[in-house]
Design a protein around this motif. Structure first.
Motif, PDB file in Angstrom:
ATOM      1  N   ALA A 112      -4.274  -7.305  13.464  1.00  0.00           N
ATOM      2  CA  ALA A 112      -4.235  -6.068  13.351  1.00  0.00           C
ATOM      3  C   ALA A 112      -2.975  -5.560  13.049  1.00  0.00           C
ATOM      4  CB  ALA A 112      -4.193  -5.652  15.000  1.00  0.00           C
ATOM      5  N   ALA A 113      -3.495  -4.189  12.172  1.00  0.00           N
ATOM      6  CA  ALA A 113      -2.478  -3.755  11.028  1.00  0.00           C
ATOM      7  C   ALA A 113      -2.917  -2.302  10.813  1.00  0.00           C
ATOM      8  CB  ALA A 113      -2.240  -4.643   9.814  1.00  0.00           C
ATOM      9  N   PHE A 114      -1.646  -1.674  10.376  1.00  0.00           N
ATOM     10  CA  PHE A 114      -2.037   0.076  10.060  1.00  0.00           C
ATOM     11  C   PHE A 114      -2.444  -0.072   8.576  1.00  0.00           C
ATOM     12  CE2 PHE A 114       2.230  -1.135   9.495  1.00  0.00           C
ATOM     13  CZ  PHE A 114       2.841  -0.387   8.318  1.00  0.00           C
ATOM     14  N   ALA A 115      -3.115   0.884   8.064  1.00  0.00           N
ATOM     15  CA  ALA A 115      -3.664   1.003   6.792  1.00  0.00           C
ATOM     16  C   ALA A 115      -2.872   0.571   5.610  1.00  0.00           C
ATOM     17  CB  ALA A 115      -4.480   2.289   6.521  1.00  0.00           C
ATOM     18  N   THR A 116      -1.645   1.217   5.639  1.00  0.00           N
ATOM     19  CA  THR A 116      -0.760   0.925   4.460  1.00  0.00           C
ATOM     20  C   THR A 116      -0.212  -0.749   4.472  1.00  0.00           C
ATOM     21  OG1 THR A 116      -0.092   3.258   4.613  1.00  0.00           O
ATOM     22  CG2 THR A 116       1.058   1.863   3.104  1.00  0.00           C
ATOM     23  N   GLY A 117       0.082  -1.020   5.754  1.00  0.00           N
ATOM     24  CA  GLY A 117       0.519  -2.280   5.967  1.00  0.00           C
ATOM     25  C   GLY A 117      -0.420  -3.272   5.276  1.00  0.00           C
ATOM     26  N   ILE A 118      -1.770  -3.080   5.459  1.00  0.00           N
ATOM     27  CA  ILE A 118      -2.881  -3.833   5.101  1.00  0.00           C
ATOM     28  C   ILE A 118      -2.789  -4.075   3.582  1.00  0.00           C
ATOM     29  CG2 ILE A 118      -5.444  -4.293   4.788  1.00  0.00           C
ATOM     30  CD1 ILE A 118      -5.560  -2.983   7.502  1.00  0.00           C
ATOM     31  N   ALA A 119      -2.614  -2.681   3.013  1.00  0.00           N
ATOM     32  CA  ALA A 119      -2.528  -2.618   1.582  1.00  0.00           C
ATOM     33  C   ALA A 119      -1.379  -3.414   0.768  1.00  0.00           C
ATOM     34  CB  ALA A 119      -2.760  -1.258   1.024  1.00  0.00           C
ATOM     35  N   GLU A 120      -0.282  -3.154   1.755  1.00  0.00           N
ATOM     36  CA  GLU A 120       1.028  -3.621   1.037  1.00  0.00           C
ATOM     37  C   GLU A 120       1.298  -5.061   1.058  1.00  0.00           C
ATOM     38  OE1 GLU A 120       3.700  -1.687  -0.566  1.00  0.00           O
ATOM     39  OE2 GLU A 120       1.900  -0.676  -0.879  1.00  0.00           O
ATOM     40  N   ARG A 160       6.799   6.217   1.620  1.00  0.00           N
ATOM     41  CA  ARG A 160       6.780   6.005   0.196  1.00  0.00           C
ATOM     42  C   ARG A 160       5.548   5.202  -0.223  1.00  0.00           C
ATOM     43  NH1 ARG A 160      12.309   5.425  -2.817  1.00  0.00           N
ATOM     44  NH2 ARG A 160      12.364   7.503  -2.025  1.00  0.00           N
ATOM     45  N   SER A 161       5.136   4.230   0.403  1.00  0.00           N
ATOM     46  CA  SER A 161       4.224   3.282   0.026  1.00  0.00           C
ATOM     47  C   SER A 161       2.797   4.015   0.245  1.00  0.00           C
ATOM     48  CB  SER A 161       4.211   1.851   0.530  1.00  0.00           C
ATOM     49  OG  SER A 161       3.873   2.196   2.116  1.00  0.00           O
ATOM     50  N   ALA A 162       2.729   4.812   1.101  1.00  0.00           N
ATOM     51  CA  ALA A 162       1.531   5.706   1.363  1.00  0.00           C
ATOM     52  C   ALA A 162       0.973   6.522   0.337  1.00  0.00           C
ATOM     53  CB  ALA A 162       1.525   6.542   2.531  1.00  0.00           C
ATOM     54  N   LEU A 163       2.201   6.817  -0.448  1.00  0.00           N
ATOM     55  CA  LEU A 163       1.984   7.857  -1.789  1.00  0.00           C
ATOM     56  C   LEU A 163       1.409   7.037  -2.833  1.00  0.00           C
ATOM     57  CD1 LEU A 163       4.973   9.985  -1.256  1.00  0.00           C
ATOM     58  CD2 LEU A 163       2.515  10.840  -0.725  1.00  0.00           C
ATOM     59  N   ARG A 164       1.647   5.787  -3.128  1.00  0.00           N
ATOM     60  CA  ARG A 164       1.427   4.832  -4.230  1.00  0.00           C
ATOM     61  C   ARG A 164      -0.084   4.931  -4.702  1.00  0.00           C
ATOM     62  NH1 ARG A 164       3.999   0.218  -2.739  1.00  0.00           N
ATOM     63  NH2 ARG A 164       5.807   1.132  -3.162  1.00  0.00           N
ATOM     64  N   GLY A 165      -0.373   5.254  -5.667  1.00  0.00           N
ATOM     65  CA  GLY A 165      -1.607   5.505  -6.243  1.00  0.00           C
ATOM     66  C   GLY A 165      -2.392   6.666  -5.797  1.00  0.00           C
ATOM     67  N   MET A 166      -1.867   7.413  -5.072  1.00  0.00           N
ATOM     68  CA  MET A 166      -2.626   8.588  -4.449  1.00  0.00           C
ATOM     69  C   MET A 166      -2.612   9.709  -5.526  1.00  0.00           C
ATOM     70  SD  MET A 166      -1.862  10.905  -0.935  1.00  0.00           S
ATOM     71  CE  MET A 166      -1.648   9.248  -0.119  1.00  0.00           C
TER      72      MET A 166
END
Length: 307
Positions: free
Chosen positions: A97-105, A248-254
């Protein structure tokens, strides 16, 4: 003799504070939970719960038993881990179970590493906010959580969980490109004390971090717009609806249309991310490789200090 299955029920009630919520988490009926608790009280010879209109709380005897419950359940997790190791543990499924950015990172890259090193281990991922994922692990609905530090989160000394730090990242300020402060290389949060703000809903760990950052800057933010989706938060900032703090990671690629991103001067709000499993399960031959893959993936991701 105390039945350890009833200890799991006691801990669930202590975690959820009501019989109904504990029953839902355990996929039992409230009457079944009540019956098991009554049986546990008979086994121990002590009243363990005080019931009121607002829920239940543990008696002094209940608190004593809960302390031993953490140790007993952790030891049972270790026993399962050793038995799985004895049986090799080369194949099986681990739920995360992980939050969305954690899944991506970290989760998705760790799955790639794991598929190469341990192809017999299958990972099943569930999107859950940082505060939800820990309870899913405690309720045995997930094997591993990737979570975020927040006020009220179980600490590193919590006897129910074993934790592995992963990474830390600052929050950056997001504002419309024509904002008077957009020309600055770094911004002071105090300069936004009269601004409208955009942020996550209460209960989201990032909501707490925004409030804490502004509190330390000397003001309470005027949160006008709410969304747990950072793409929506950035879009609202670009529309001039207000300013925001975003990890910061949530902004990557946005796509940052009509917006600018500026680091915050001084001590920055920081999102600290960690992995957690039920204590005793950290050596399980299916879980340990995933923890190691997450830690390896997270190396070098930390991008700043702060609080």
């Amino acid at each position: 003799m105390i039945d350890p299955r009833r200890l799991r029920i006691l801990r669930a009630v202590a975690d959820h504070r009501t019989v109904t919520a504990a029953a839902a988490a355990l996929y039992l009926t409230p009457s079944a939970v009540s019956q098991q608790l009554n049986a546990l009280e008979q086994e121990t010879g002590h009243a363990l719960l005080i019931r009121s209109g607002k829920g239940v709380r543990l008696t002094a005897a209940g608190e004593i038993l809960l302390t031993h419950t953490h140790a007993v359940l952790a030891q049972l997790e270790r026993a399962e881990a050793e038995l799985a190791a004895y049986a090799d543990g080369a194949a099986g499924e681990v739920s995360v179970a992980a939050f969305a950015t954690g899944i991506a990172e970290v989760v998705a890259p760790a799955m790639v590493r794991l598929a190469q090193a341990r192809p017999g281990i299958r990972v099943r991922v569930r999107d859950a906010e940082g505060d939800e994922s820990l309870q899913l692990v405690l309720d045995a609905e997930a094997d591993l959580a990737v979570a975020v530090e927040y006020r009220g989160a179980p600490g590193a000394d919590d006897r129910r969980l074993a934790r592995v730090p992963l990474y830390a990242e600052p929050f950056d300020a997001v504002l419309r490109a024509d904002h008077p402060l957009a020309a600055k290389d770094r911004v002071e949060l105090a300069e936004f004390h009269d601004s409208d703000w955009i942020g996550p809903y209460p209960g989201n760990p990032c909501h707490d971090m925004v409030l804490l950052a502004c509190e330390l800057a000397g003001f309470e933010p005027r949160l006008v717009h709410s969304s747990d989706d950072f793409r929506a938060v950035v879009a609202l900032a670009g529309a001039g609806a207000g300013v925001a703090l975003v990890p910061r990671s949530a902004l990557r690629g946005m796509e940052l249309r009509d917006t600018v991103v500026r680091p915050v001067a001084g001590p920055a709000a920081t999102r600290r991310v960690f992995a957690a499993v039920r204590r005793g399960a950290e050596t399980h031959p299916l879980i340990r490789p995933l923890l190691d893959a997450l830690a390896d993936t997270a190396e070098g991701l930390s991008t700043g200090g702060g609080f």
